[in-house]
Design a protein around this motif. Structure first.
Motif, PDB file in Angstrom:
ATOM      1  N   ILE A 155      37.456  23.161  10.836  1.00  0.00           N
ATOM      2  CA  ILE A 155      38.572  22.746  11.635  1.00  0.00           C
ATOM      3  C   ILE A 155      38.970  23.319  13.021  1.00  0.00           C
ATOM      4  CG2 ILE A 155      41.156  22.829  11.481  1.00  0.00           C
ATOM      5  CD1 ILE A 155      40.970  22.740   8.504  1.00  0.00           C
ATOM      6  N   ALA A 156      38.544  24.724  13.300  1.00  0.00           N
ATOM      7  CA  ALA A 156      38.687  25.351  14.369  1.00  0.00           C
ATOM      8  C   ALA A 156      37.610  24.759  15.469  1.00  0.00           C
ATOM      9  CB  ALA A 156      38.636  26.830  14.105  1.00  0.00           C
ATOM     10  N   ARG A 157      36.459  24.563  15.004  1.00  0.00           N
ATOM     11  CA  ARG A 157      35.485  24.183  15.884  1.00  0.00           C
ATOM     12  C   ARG A 157      35.473  22.757  16.524  1.00  0.00           C
ATOM     13  NH1 ARG A 157      31.508  25.886  12.680  1.00  0.00           N
ATOM     14  NH2 ARG A 157      31.490  23.640  11.754  1.00  0.00           N
ATOM     15  N   SER A 158      35.798  21.888  15.491  1.00  0.00           N
ATOM     16  CA  SER A 158      35.737  20.431  15.934  1.00  0.00           C
ATOM     17  C   SER A 158      36.981  19.388  15.360  1.00  0.00           C
ATOM     18  CB  SER A 158      34.549  19.939  15.512  1.00  0.00           C
ATOM     19  OG  SER A 158      34.589  19.661  14.184  1.00  0.00           O
ATOM     20  N   GLY A 159      38.061  20.013  14.869  1.00  0.00           N
ATOM     21  CA  GLY A 159      39.220  19.328  14.288  1.00  0.00           C
ATOM     22  C   GLY A 159      38.672  18.404  13.124  1.00  0.00           C
ATOM     23  N   ASP A 160      37.871  18.967  12.289  1.00  0.00           N
ATOM     24  CA  ASP A 160      37.270  18.205  11.328  1.00  0.00           C
ATOM     25  C   ASP A 160      38.314  17.946  10.129  1.00  0.00           C
ATOM     26  OD1 ASP A 160      35.781  17.538   9.104  1.00  0.00           O
ATOM     27  OD2 ASP A 160      34.113  18.693   9.805  1.00  0.00           O
ATOM     28  N   ARG A 161      38.260  16.446  10.363  1.00  0.00           N
ATOM     29  CA  ARG A 161      39.501  15.949   9.397  1.00  0.00           C
ATOM     30  C   ARG A 161      39.089  16.064   8.130  1.00  0.00           C
ATOM     31  NH1 ARG A 161      41.617  11.671  12.372  1.00  0.00           N
ATOM     32  NH2 ARG A 161      42.088  12.509  14.429  1.00  0.00           N
ATOM     33  N   GLU A 162      37.726  15.833   7.682  1.00  0.00           N
ATOM     34  CA  GLU A 162      37.230  15.979   6.311  1.00  0.00           C
ATOM     35  C   GLU A 162      37.380  17.482   5.723  1.00  0.00           C
ATOM     36  OE1 GLU A 162      33.315  14.190   5.241  1.00  0.00           O
ATOM     37  OE2 GLU A 162      33.855  12.493   6.677  1.00  0.00           O
ATOM     38  N   ALA A 163      37.188  18.189   6.659  1.00  0.00           N
ATOM     39  CA  ALA A 163      37.192  19.576   6.228  1.00  0.00           C
ATOM     40  C   ALA A 163      38.717  19.833   5.941  1.00  0.00           C
ATOM     41  CB  ALA A 163      36.710  20.810   7.289  1.00  0.00           C
ATOM     42  N   PHE A 164      39.537  19.254   6.699  1.00  0.00           N
ATOM     43  CA  PHE A 164      41.239  19.464   6.510  1.00  0.00           C
ATOM     44  C   PHE A 164      41.277  19.049   5.158  1.00  0.00           C
ATOM     45  CE2 PHE A 164      45.562  18.301   6.943  1.00  0.00           C
ATOM     46  CZ  PHE A 164      46.166  19.355   7.166  1.00  0.00           C
ATOM     47  N   ALA A 165      41.125  17.712   4.795  1.00  0.00           N
ATOM     48  CA  ALA A 165      41.462  17.099   3.488  1.00  0.00           C
ATOM     49  C   ALA A 165      40.968  17.763   2.314  1.00  0.00           C
ATOM     50  CB  ALA A 165      40.453  15.695   3.437  1.00  0.00           C
ATOM     51  N   ALA A 166      39.628  18.431   2.585  1.00  0.00           N
ATOM     52  CA  ALA A 166      39.133  19.420   1.316  1.00  0.00           C
ATOM     53  C   ALA A 166      39.945  20.557   1.055  1.00  0.00           C
ATOM     54  CB  ALA A 166      37.840  19.612   1.580  1.00  0.00           C
ATOM     55  N   LEU A 167      40.407  21.265   2.199  1.00  0.00           N
ATOM     56  CA  LEU A 167      41.136  22.335   2.127  1.00  0.00           C
ATOM     57  C   LEU A 167      42.653  22.100   1.636  1.00  0.00           C
ATOM     58  CD1 LEU A 167      40.391  25.218   3.231  1.00  0.00           C
ATOM     59  CD2 LEU A 167      41.632  24.740   5.395  1.00  0.00           C
ATOM     60  N   PHE A 168      43.106  20.851   1.952  1.00  0.00           N
ATOM     61  CA  PHE A 168      44.263  20.384   1.447  1.00  0.00           C
ATOM     62  C   PHE A 168      44.410  20.297   0.024  1.00  0.00           C
ATOM     63  CE2 PHE A 168      47.745  17.412   0.557  1.00  0.00           C
ATOM     64  CZ  PHE A 168      48.642  17.974   1.216  1.00  0.00           C
ATOM     65  N   ASP A 169      43.162  19.556  -0.298  1.00  0.00           N
ATOM     66  CA  ASP A 169      43.199  19.384  -1.869  1.00  0.00           C
ATOM     67  C   ASP A 169      43.139  20.701  -2.670  1.00  0.00           C
ATOM     68  OD1 ASP A 169      43.484  16.736  -1.174  1.00  0.00           O
ATOM     69  OD2 ASP A 169      40.933  16.173  -1.394  1.00  0.00           O
ATOM     70  N   HIS A 170      42.585  21.458  -1.893  1.00  0.00           N
ATOM     71  CA  HIS A 170      42.646  22.619  -2.850  1.00  0.00           C
ATOM     72  C   HIS A 170      43.622  23.663  -2.965  1.00  0.00           C
ATOM     73  CE1 HIS A 170      40.498  26.260  -4.588  1.00  0.00           C
ATOM     74  NE2 HIS A 170      40.895  26.872  -3.955  1.00  0.00           N
ATOM     75  N   PHE A 171      44.166  23.824  -1.572  1.00  0.00           N
ATOM     76  CA  PHE A 171      45.262  24.696  -1.434  1.00  0.00           C
ATOM     77  C   PHE A 171      46.649  24.111  -1.595  1.00  0.00           C
ATOM     78  CE2 PHE A 171      41.928  27.480   0.467  1.00  0.00           C
ATOM     79  CZ  PHE A 171      42.154  28.671  -0.250  1.00  0.00           C
TER      80      PHE A 171
END
Lengths: 180, 206
Positions: A11-27
């Motif tokens: 997320i920090a490197r490239s504003g990765d939406r998929e990474a954000f969605a995965a983090l959201f689903d977990h946390f």
């Protein structure tokens, strides 16, 4: 099993939406669960969880895995937002105080464990608490340190709450001091 | 050097958990900023919250993630004003009243902590004077910002935390050379004694 550090880095490197969605689903459901365990309404818990994950998106570049684990970092963001939202009408500034403390005073790396090591050890020490002690720690952290309330919730005498909590905290400290 | 006076585990844990009244929390924060041991303890207690988060039963969200694409990344602007010289950084978000003399070589200034149940103020006392003898019905938490004082429980110097409850009754004596500046949060009513106490009373109960 997700790797939260890698997701936050993406997320920090490239504003990765998929990474954000995965983090959201977990946390997000965990933050919501934590708030509700602490007595918050489902609405408030949902709002804090949403805001917490948005803050994770915004602050991803500030996350330092050497300082704390992702869970600890996210838990402290959730704590600050819970305070902000719950005390909104009084214009509380307490979350700023926590942020100032967090940025101030860098730790001396040689004198202390790395954040990730410390977190792993705290986690380990938590698993060694008796179920009774764990429950008292959980209630105190999530619902407050009014022993009267905790005693009422657990239907145990006030003195037992006090001694259990004191013992649990000193066990945690003892486990960490052994390893310093 | 004497052993530093630090908050109890329980007080630090309540601070870490965000469960303290904001007035009491501010005084704890002034101590934590100045004390490395307490900062380290605080990191450990933060990690307890991380461990609780990992172990909690998740509750399904009613909605998916909000669209974050419009939200700028990076550090928010630091809007907090710069602190006065010599003041703890953690007081930056708060306003202060003017210093007001409340006796010979004692002055007091209010710290404005909106929404706090505890009253928060700074006290500055000249070398060697005895602070008002008092009892109280609630708690009185103090962090020394400069100088030192001493009472029956020991000597309290810059960065030290003094956690007194209703059972304590003390008469701090200010360091004969350095004087003392401290920040105090009080809950309940203060029962001050003597002429100085009577002068202080209306100011404490602002």
């Amino acid at each position: 099993m997700i790797d939260p550090n890698a997701l936050i880095a993406a997320i920090a490197r490239s504003g990765d939406r998929e990474a954000f969605a995965a983090l959201f689903d977990h946390f997000a459901p965990r933050v919501k669960g934590l708030l509700m365990r602490g007595g918050a309404s489902a609405e408030l818990a949902e709002e804090v969880a949403q805001e917490t994950l948005l803050a994770v998106w915004r602050k991803a570049g500030l996350f330092d895995p050497a300082k704390a684990s992702a869970s600890t970092w996210i838990a402290t963001i959730a704590r600050n937002l819970r305070i902000d939202i719950a005390r909104r009408e009084t214009r509380s500034r307490l979350s700023q105080v926590y942020e100032i403390l967090d940025e101030e005073a860098p730790e001396q790396p040689d004198a202390t464990l790395s954040g990730a090591e410390r977190d792993a050890r705290v986690r380990d020490a938590m698993t060694r608490l008796s179920p009774d002690q764990y429950r008292v720690v959980e209630l105190a952290f999530l619902e407050g340190f009014s022993h009267q309330d905790v005693a009422h919730r657990l239907a145990i005498p006030l003195g037992t709450v006090k001694s259990r909590l004191r013992l649990a905290l000193s066990h945690l400290r003892g486990r960490l001091e052994d390893l310093r | 050097m004497s052993i530093a006076h630090r908050p109890s585990d329980e007080t630090l844990a309540a601070f870490a958990a965000g469960q303290l009244d904001e007035g009491l929390a501010v005084v704890v924060a002034c101590h934590v900023e100045a004390n490395r041991e307490s900062r380290q303890r605080l990191r450990e207690l933060d990690a307890v919250q991380g461990a609780l988060l990992d172990a909690i039963e998740p509750v399904a969200m009613a909605a998916g993630p909000r669209d974050a694409s419009g939200i700028a990344q990076g550090a928010p602007d630091s809007a907090a004003p710069v602190s006065e010289a010599g003041m703890p950084q953690v007081l930056r978000p708060y306003g202060f009243g003017p210093w007001r003399p409340i006796g010979i070589r004692i002055a007091m200034r209010r710290v404005e902590v909106p929404g706090a149940g505890a009253r928060v103020f700074m006290l500055r006392a000249g070398p060697g004077i005895a602070l008002p003898h008092h009892k109280h019905t609630g708690v009185e938490w103090t962090t020394i910002l400069a100088g030192a004082y001493e009472h029956e429980y020991g000597r309290y110097a810059a960065g030290d935390f003094d956690e007194a409850d209703a059972e304590h009754e003390h008469t701090p004596r200010v360091d004969p050379v350095e004087g003392c500046t401290c920040i105090v949060a009080m809950t309940g009513n203060v029962l001050l004694q003597g002429w100085l106490g009577r002068m202080l009373q209306p100011l404490v109960r602002f």
